[in-house]
Design an enzyme around this catalytic site. Structure first.
Site, PDB file in Angstrom:
ATOM      1  N   SER A 168      25.363   0.464  31.152  1.00 59.32           N
ATOM      2  CA  SER A 168      26.180   1.541  30.586  1.00 59.32           C
ATOM      3  C   SER A 168      25.586   2.262  29.391  1.00 59.32           C
ATOM      4  O   SER A 168      26.187   3.246  28.919  1.00 59.32           O
ATOM      5  CB  SER A 168      27.565   1.007  30.220  1.00 59.32           C
ATOM      6  OG  SER A 168      28.306   0.831  31.406  1.00 59.32           O
ATOM      7  N   PHE A 220      33.636  -6.238  41.871  1.00 63.60           N
ATOM      8  CA  PHE A 220      32.854  -7.387  41.404  1.00 63.60           C
ATOM      9  C   PHE A 220      33.730  -8.553  40.980  1.00 63.60           C
ATOM     10  O   PHE A 220      33.332  -9.385  40.159  1.00 63.60           O
ATOM     11  CB  PHE A 220      31.930  -6.962  40.258  1.00 63.60           C
ATOM     12  CG  PHE A 220      30.944  -5.907  40.648  1.00 63.60           C
ATOM     13  CD1 PHE A 220      30.866  -4.710  39.954  1.00 63.60           C
ATOM     14  CD2 PHE A 220      30.091  -6.078  41.729  1.00 63.60           C
ATOM     15  CE1 PHE A 220      29.957  -3.720  40.315  1.00 63.60           C
ATOM     16  CE2 PHE A 220      29.188  -5.102  42.109  1.00 63.60           C
ATOM     17  CZ  PHE A 220      29.120  -3.914  41.398  1.00 63.60           C
ATOM     18  N   SER A 247      36.493   2.837  31.883  1.00 65.64           N
ATOM     19  CA  SER A 247      36.355   2.914  33.330  1.00 65.64           C
ATOM     20  C   SER A 247      35.053   3.602  33.726  1.00 65.64           C
ATOM     21  O   SER A 247      34.770   4.732  33.302  1.00 65.64           O
ATOM     22  CB  SER A 247      37.518   3.704  33.939  1.00 65.64           C
ATOM     23  OG  SER A 247      37.308   3.870  35.325  1.00 65.64           O
ATOM     24  N   THR A 286      26.414  -0.415  24.776  1.00 64.39           N
ATOM     25  CA  THR A 286      26.050  -1.694  25.379  1.00 64.39           C
ATOM     26  C   THR A 286      25.950  -1.485  26.886  1.00 64.39           C
ATOM     27  O   THR A 286      26.447  -0.476  27.414  1.00 64.39           O
ATOM     28  CB  THR A 286      27.141  -2.743  25.084  1.00 64.39           C
ATOM     29  OG1 THR A 286      28.417  -2.152  25.389  1.00 64.39           O
ATOM     30  CG2 THR A 286      27.127  -3.129  23.619  1.00 64.39           C
TER      31      THR A 286
HETATM   32  C1  LIG Z   1      32.191  -2.613  29.494  1.00 74.11           C
HETATM   33  C2  LIG Z   1      31.059  -3.358  30.183  1.00 74.11           C
HETATM   34  C3  LIG Z   1      30.987  -4.810  29.714  1.00 74.11           C
HETATM   35  S1  LIG Z   1      31.286  -3.282  31.973  1.00 74.11           S
HETATM   36  C4  LIG Z   1      30.586  -1.696  32.115  1.00 74.11           C
HETATM   37  C5  LIG Z   1      29.398  -1.511  33.038  1.00 74.11           C
HETATM   38  N1  LIG Z   1      29.044  -2.560  33.921  1.00 74.11           N
HETATM   39  C6  LIG Z   1      29.795  -2.840  34.998  1.00 74.11           C
HETATM   40  O1  LIG Z   1      30.834  -2.268  35.255  1.00 74.11           O
HETATM   41  C7  LIG Z   1      29.304  -3.993  35.865  1.00 74.11           C
HETATM   42  C8  LIG Z   1      30.363  -5.057  35.862  1.00 74.11           C
HETATM   43  C9  LIG Z   1      29.927  -6.259  36.661  1.00 74.11           C
HETATM   44  C10 LIG Z   1      28.765  -6.942  36.051  1.00 74.11           C
HETATM   45  C11 LIG Z   1      28.642  -8.394  36.506  1.00 74.11           C
HETATM   46  N2  LIG Z   1      29.873  -9.145  36.260  1.00 74.11           N
HETATM   47  C12 LIG Z   1      30.648  -9.576  37.261  1.00 74.11           C
HETATM   48  O2  LIG Z   1      30.405  -9.360  38.418  1.00 74.11           O
HETATM   49  C13 LIG Z   1      31.873 -10.330  36.847  1.00 74.11           C
HETATM   50  N3  LIG Z   1      32.693 -10.754  37.987  1.00 74.11           N
HETATM   51  C14 LIG Z   1      27.537  -9.022  35.684  1.00 74.11           C
HETATM   52  O3  LIG Z   1      27.864  -9.689  34.694  1.00 74.11           O
HETATM   53  O4  LIG Z   1      26.376  -8.776  36.032  1.00 74.11           O
HETATM   54  C15 LIG Z   1      28.568  -1.499  31.819  1.00 74.11           C
HETATM   55  O5  LIG Z   1      27.416  -1.585  31.646  1.00 74.11           O
HETATM   56  N4  LIG Z   1      29.650  -1.593  30.978  1.00 74.11           N
HETATM   57  C16 LIG Z   1      29.700  -2.652  30.017  1.00 74.11           C
HETATM   58  C17 LIG Z   1      29.497  -2.087  28.605  1.00 74.11           C
HETATM   59  O6  LIG Z   1      29.783  -0.893  28.409  1.00 74.11           O
HETATM   60  O7  LIG Z   1      29.079  -2.891  27.759  1.00 74.11           O
END
Ligand SMILES: CC1(C)S[C@@H]2[C@H](NC(=O)CCCC[C@H](NC(=O)C[NH3+])C(=O)[O-])C(=O)N2[C@H]1C(=O)[O-]
Length: 325
Positions: free
Chosen positions: A36, A94, A134, A275
């Site tokens: 992100s 996920f 989102s 992040t």
């Molecule tokens: C808001 C957050 C944390 S989530 C959002 C985006 N990443 C995602 O939406 C991926 C989510 C799944 C990632 C996965 N986790 C799972 O599958 C958990 N069941 C993993 O840990 O690799 C990103 O990048 N942002 C982060 C941000 O902005 O820091």
């Protein structure tokens, strides 16, 4: 690994390996998926288009993408501040970490497919009322950029950010699954303890696109966040808009502006950046408001709280001079 750039010069730290099979050591010159942090790149392009008079922050998204969203009250600013109410489809996508990832790692989604996934869930807030993070918001930002430039998102990134800042290790190659050149392999932790790590390096990141598919390096991220804060990409007025923040939690130390986080540190320093969490990679990329000090830090794993906490723990040592815990 972490790279800090400041008036005193550059310091970097590495630990562990960038490839668990070869045992090659972590390398601060290697590339990785930034997740992100991509949202800040996308925001810079969109705000440049605002500066050019091609769209307005407080105008309905449907004005530019007719019929896309079910609520004309959702504005461009609502997308950039995560206050649109559009549901984040990745929560369901996920929910089961590894099966969810394996189901999409080679898929290529259209923007409309991702928007439809979001709209298949209830909205999370009335437009503008509350912060509800989102990915869907930045899928729509990517659609706006392609509609208003008439070119693929990759061209906008390249022409407006990567080339002017000479970010030679930063790219947007969706839907190619590879990270070309010297790179870090990423390892996804499964939900169940004891299950093997999943090498998640190769994926399309099509589930994210403008919300998370940029590839970069520690030095390029330092350059990007520093140049952004120094006003090399946006006008002072637009930087004022981007850095006008609202709290995102009860700690009153975490804030969000336009595609930009602000963290207030214990020593009074405020750092701006983003992040990132993408399968196999956690990233922090922040600078001080004057751009004189920048930190980029990455762990080549994800779905692993200890690693994420460790990354979050780099800010205070880097910007407050506190010894790491
Ligand atoms: C808001 C957050 C944390 S989530 C959002 C985006 N990443 C995602 O939406 C991926 C989510 C799944 C990632 C996965 N986790 C799972 O599958 C958990 N069941 C993993 O840990 O690799 C990103 O990048 N942002 C982060 C941000 O902005 O820091």
């Amino acid at each position: 690994m972490a790279r800090f750039s400041g008036p005193e010069g550059v310091e970097s730290r590495t630990a562990g390996v960038r490839d668990r099979v070869s045992g090659s050591p972590m390398d601060v010159n290697a590339r990785f998926r930034v997740g992100s942090v991509s949202k800040t790149f996308s925001t810079v392009v969109l705000l440049q288009l605002v500066q050019e008079g091609k769209l307005e922050l407080d105008t309905s998204v449907n004005q530019y993408l007719p019929g896309l969203l079910p609520d004309d009250r959702i504005t461009v600013r609502h997308l950039l501040t995560h206050r649109s109410g559009l549901a984040d489809y990745t929560n369901a996508m996920f929910a089961d970490t590894v099966p969810g990832f394996e189901a999409v790692r080679n898929r290529v989604f259209s923007h409309q497919e991702l928007v439809d996934l979001s709209l298949s869930e209830p909205r999370t807030t009335e437009p503008g009322v509350a912060y509800k993070y989102s990915n869907a918001n930045f899928v729509v930002v990517g659609m706006l950029i392609e509609k208003l430039t008439g070119r693929p998102l990759a061209d906008a990134y390249e022409r407006r950010i990567f080339k002017p800042l000479k970010l030679r290790k930063t790219s947007y190659v969706h839907p190619d699954t590879r990270i070309k050149g010297l790179h870090v392999r990423g390892y996804l932790h499964p939900d169940a303890a004891g299950e093997p790590l999943v090498d998640s390096t190769e994926q399309t990141v099509s589930w994210a696109q403008a919300a998370g598919a940029v590839i970069s390096s520690p030095a390029d991220l330092n350059t990007f966040t520093s140049a952004l804060m120094r006003g090399r990409l946006l006008s002072p007025a637009m930087m004022e808009a981007m850095t006008t923040v609202t709290p995102t939690d009860a700690t009153n130390t975490r804030f969000y502006g336009l595609g930009l986080r602000r963290y207030d540190l214990s020593c009074g320093v405020q750092v701006y950046g983003h992040t990132g969490t993408v399968q196999g990679f956690y990233t922090y990329a922040f600078s001080t408001r004057d751009g004189r000090r920048s930190l980029s830090a990455v762990a080549n794993t994800s779905n692993h709280g200890i690693a994420n906490t460790a990354l979050g723990g780099t800010l205070e040592p880097a910007f407050c001079g506190k010894k790491p815990v």
